[in-house]
Design a protein around this motif. Structure first.
Motif, PDB file in Angstrom:
ATOM      1  N   ARG A   1       0.813  -1.175  -0.072  1.00 25.81           N
ATOM      2  CA  ARG A   1      -0.047   0.032   0.095  1.00 25.81           C
ATOM      3  C   ARG A   1       0.849   1.230   0.071  1.00 25.81           C
ATOM      4  NH1 ARG A   1      -2.799   3.819   3.102  1.00 25.81           N
ATOM      5  NH2 ARG A   1      -4.746   4.089   2.840  1.00 25.81           N
TER       6      ARG A   1
ATOM      7  N   PRO B   1      -1.861   8.897  -4.441  1.00 24.12           N
ATOM      8  CA  PRO B   1      -2.833   8.730  -5.447  1.00 24.12           C
ATOM      9  C   PRO B   1      -2.369   7.747  -6.639  1.00 24.12           C
ATOM     10  CG  PRO B   1      -2.668  11.074  -5.073  1.00 24.12           C
ATOM     11  CD  PRO B   1      -1.549  10.463  -4.209  1.00 24.12           C
ATOM     12  N   LEU B   2      -3.343   7.418  -7.611  1.00 22.44           N
ATOM     13  CA  LEU B   2      -3.072   6.448  -8.543  1.00 22.44           C
ATOM     14  C   LEU B   2      -1.874   6.867  -9.384  1.00 22.44           C
ATOM     15  CD1 LEU B   2      -3.413   3.663  -9.861  1.00 22.44           C
ATOM     16  CD2 LEU B   2      -5.602   4.544 -11.007  1.00 22.44           C
TER      17      LEU B   2
ATOM     18  N   ALA C   1       1.438   7.096  -7.853  1.00 22.56           N
ATOM     19  CA  ALA C   1       1.721   5.500  -7.605  1.00 22.56           C
ATOM     20  C   ALA C   1       2.329   5.135  -8.866  1.00 22.56           C
ATOM     21  CB  ALA C   1       0.790   4.728  -6.992  1.00 22.56           C
ATOM     22  N   LEU C   2       1.666   5.018 -10.012  1.00 17.37           N
ATOM     23  CA  LEU C   2       2.301   4.826 -11.205  1.00 17.37           C
ATOM     24  C   LEU C   2       3.606   5.212 -11.740  1.00 17.37           C
ATOM     25  CD1 LEU C   2      -0.930   4.855 -13.249  1.00 17.37           C
ATOM     26  CD2 LEU C   2       0.262   2.914 -12.730  1.00 17.37           C
TER      27      LEU C   2
ATOM     28  N   HIS D   1      -1.434  -1.795 -10.504  1.00 11.09           N
ATOM     29  CA  HIS D   1      -2.336  -0.936  -9.361  1.00 11.09           C
ATOM     30  C   HIS D   1      -3.809  -1.125  -9.349  1.00 11.09           C
ATOM     31  CE1 HIS D   1       1.806   0.177 -10.800  1.00 11.09           C
ATOM     32  NE2 HIS D   1       1.963   1.171 -10.017  1.00 11.09           N
ATOM     33  N   ARG D   2      -4.231  -0.641  -8.458  1.00  9.63           N
ATOM     34  CA  ARG D   2      -5.584  -0.457  -7.903  1.00  9.63           C
ATOM     35  C   ARG D   2      -5.782   0.656  -7.058  1.00  9.63           C
ATOM     36  NH1 ARG D   2      -4.084  -5.136  -6.190  1.00  9.63           N
ATOM     37  NH2 ARG D   2      -4.917  -5.911  -4.202  1.00  9.63           N
ATOM     38  N   PRO D   3      -6.907   1.385  -7.137  1.00 12.09           N
ATOM     39  CA  PRO D   3      -6.870   2.510  -6.106  1.00 12.09           C
ATOM     40  C   PRO D   3      -7.360   2.217  -4.814  1.00 12.09           C
ATOM     41  CG  PRO D   3      -7.969   3.074  -8.140  1.00 12.09           C
ATOM     42  CD  PRO D   3      -7.513   1.672  -8.408  1.00 12.09           C
ATOM     43  N   ASP D   4      -7.003   2.469  -3.746  1.00  9.97           N
ATOM     44  CA  ASP D   4      -7.416   2.174  -2.410  1.00  9.97           C
ATOM     45  C   ASP D   4      -8.095   3.705  -1.602  1.00  9.97           C
ATOM     46  OD1 ASP D   4      -8.168   0.932  -0.119  1.00  9.97           O
ATOM     47  OD2 ASP D   4      -6.112   1.210   0.581  1.00  9.97           O
TER      48      ASP D   4
ATOM     49  N   THR E   1      -2.815   3.610  -3.100  1.00  7.11           N
ATOM     50  CA  THR E   1      -2.771   2.699  -3.954  1.00  7.11           C
ATOM     51  C   THR E   1      -2.215   1.536  -3.798  1.00  7.11           C
ATOM     52  OG1 THR E   1      -2.449   4.646  -5.558  1.00  7.11           O
ATOM     53  CG2 THR E   1      -2.190   2.359  -6.418  1.00  7.11           C
TER      54      THR E   1
ATOM     55  N   VAL F   1      -0.546  -1.891  -4.686  1.00  4.97           N
ATOM     56  CA  VAL F   1       0.176  -2.440  -5.852  1.00  4.97           C
ATOM     57  C   VAL F   1       0.714  -3.892  -5.684  1.00  4.97           C
ATOM     58  CG1 VAL F   1       2.305  -2.042  -7.178  1.00  4.97           C
ATOM     59  CG2 VAL F   1       1.135  -0.145  -6.096  1.00  4.97           C
TER      60      VAL F   1
END
Length: 338
Positions: A254, A258-259, A262-263, A273-276, A281, A283
């Motif tokens: 974690r 933001p996404l 994070a990318l 990746h997926r938003p939390d 985010t 990963v």
């Protein structure tokens, strides 16, 4: 010459429509032409030029004219997009440029460049398409250099397969250097910034798979319709398979970012990746073992929390302690400030 008389140069060696396309090509090539210049280039009379200009205006093209000995004709910009008329060398140059743009993302959108190249190849005369194929075979890229490792010809073949919605027989060399032949339903091409992947349904396994385009040996249509029921998110599938692909271990981390941020920290070619929530985010990252994953996570230079598995969390904590102990004041090497 009396108005009713026809000059030998007006003898229709080509159809009127072809002559109009030639006139459009000339008007598109430079800002302004005199009537005499157009007549000389098209091998017709001034009268024929004026008549063809009137036909273009009837078809909706805005052609401005200026009277006087120094006047001429000009195709007004922005009023309507005329057909793009290219000679052989121009068509070849555009195709090569689009190939490089698709492979190297020099235009920012490889999908747009690939789509334009696919459309262009469908209408290229055979003599130009053959020359482009010869160029594909002649191109050599250094290992490790920017690019996809796959030629434009094969890339277009894969793109066309996705568009046709037709089942194909794929000859492929997998990561273990094993040659396989399988029936697939091609769906999408995905570019990771370095490599191209074909997303397709493996018919025998009834599952969606990703195939590296540079490992494709041959793709042969079967004539059967593809079954594209319930397709996956292509980019997400490629990202997950890259992140967890050949690695025996995967960790979920974690990042308090933001996404989009994070990318940039963990590229999509490394993790899935997926938003939390809006500010964090999750990963998934694959690695050879817990210690290898811990070493990679320390290089990110950002706060993070390992959610699973416990082995990776303990390895990260251990390495963080070792790093802190090695940089504490009064360390055994005697390099601390007095």
């Amino acid at each position: 010459m009396p108005p009713s008389q026809t000059s030998p140069r007006d003898t229709p060696a080509t159809a009127t429509s072809a002559r109009l396309l030639g006139l459009l090509s000339l008007l598109s090539a430079r800002p302004s032409w005199t009537c005499a210049e157009l007549a000389e280039s098209l091998k017709v009379t001034d009268r024929t030029v004026r008549r063809d200009i009137a036909r273009l205006r009837e078809l909706g093209y805005s052609v401005d004219s200026e009277a006087g000995p120094w006047g001429g004709y000009r195709l007004r910009a922005g009023s309507r997009v005329p057909p793009l008329i290219l000679d052989d060398e121009e068509a070849l140059a555009v195709a090569v440029g689009l190939s490089e743009a698709a492979l190297n993302r020099s235009l920012g959108s490889d999908q747009a460049a690939l789509s334009a190249l696919l459309k262009l190849r469908q209408v290229l005369p055979r003599r130009i398409a053959d020359r482009l194929g010869e160029l594909d075979e002649a191109f050599v890229r250094l290992p490790g250099a920017d690019g996809s490792g796959v030629g434009p010809g094969l890339l277009l073949e894969l793109a066309a397969a996705c568009r046709r919605g037709e089942r194909a027989r794929l000859s492929y060399t997998d990561a273990g250097d094993r040659s396989t032949v399988r029936d697939i339903d091609p769906y999408r091409l995905v570019h990771t910034g370095r490599l191209w992947y074909l997303v397709a349904r493996d018919v025998a396994r009834g599952a969606w798979r990703t195939f590296r385009a540079d490992r494709v040996e041959r793709l042969q249509p079967t004539g059967q319709p593809a079954d594209l029921t319930d397709p996956p998110d292509p980019a997400g599938l490629v990202s997950r398979n890259i992140a967890n692909g050949p690695y025996p271990l995967s960790a979920t981390v974690r990042l308090p970012l933001p996404l989009a941020q994070a990318l940039r920290v963990v590229p999509p070619t490394i993790g899935h990746h997926r938003p939390d929530g809006p500010d964090a985010t999750l990963v998934d990252i694959g690695g050879p073992d817990a210690d290898g994953l811990a070493r990679y996570l320390l290089t990110l230079g950002t706060p993070l929390r390992v959610l699973a598995p416990d082995d990776v969390r303990r390895a990260l904590a251990r390495r963080a302690r070792e790093l802190a102990d090695g940089n504490a004041d009064g360390n055994a090497d005697g390099n601390a400030d007095a």
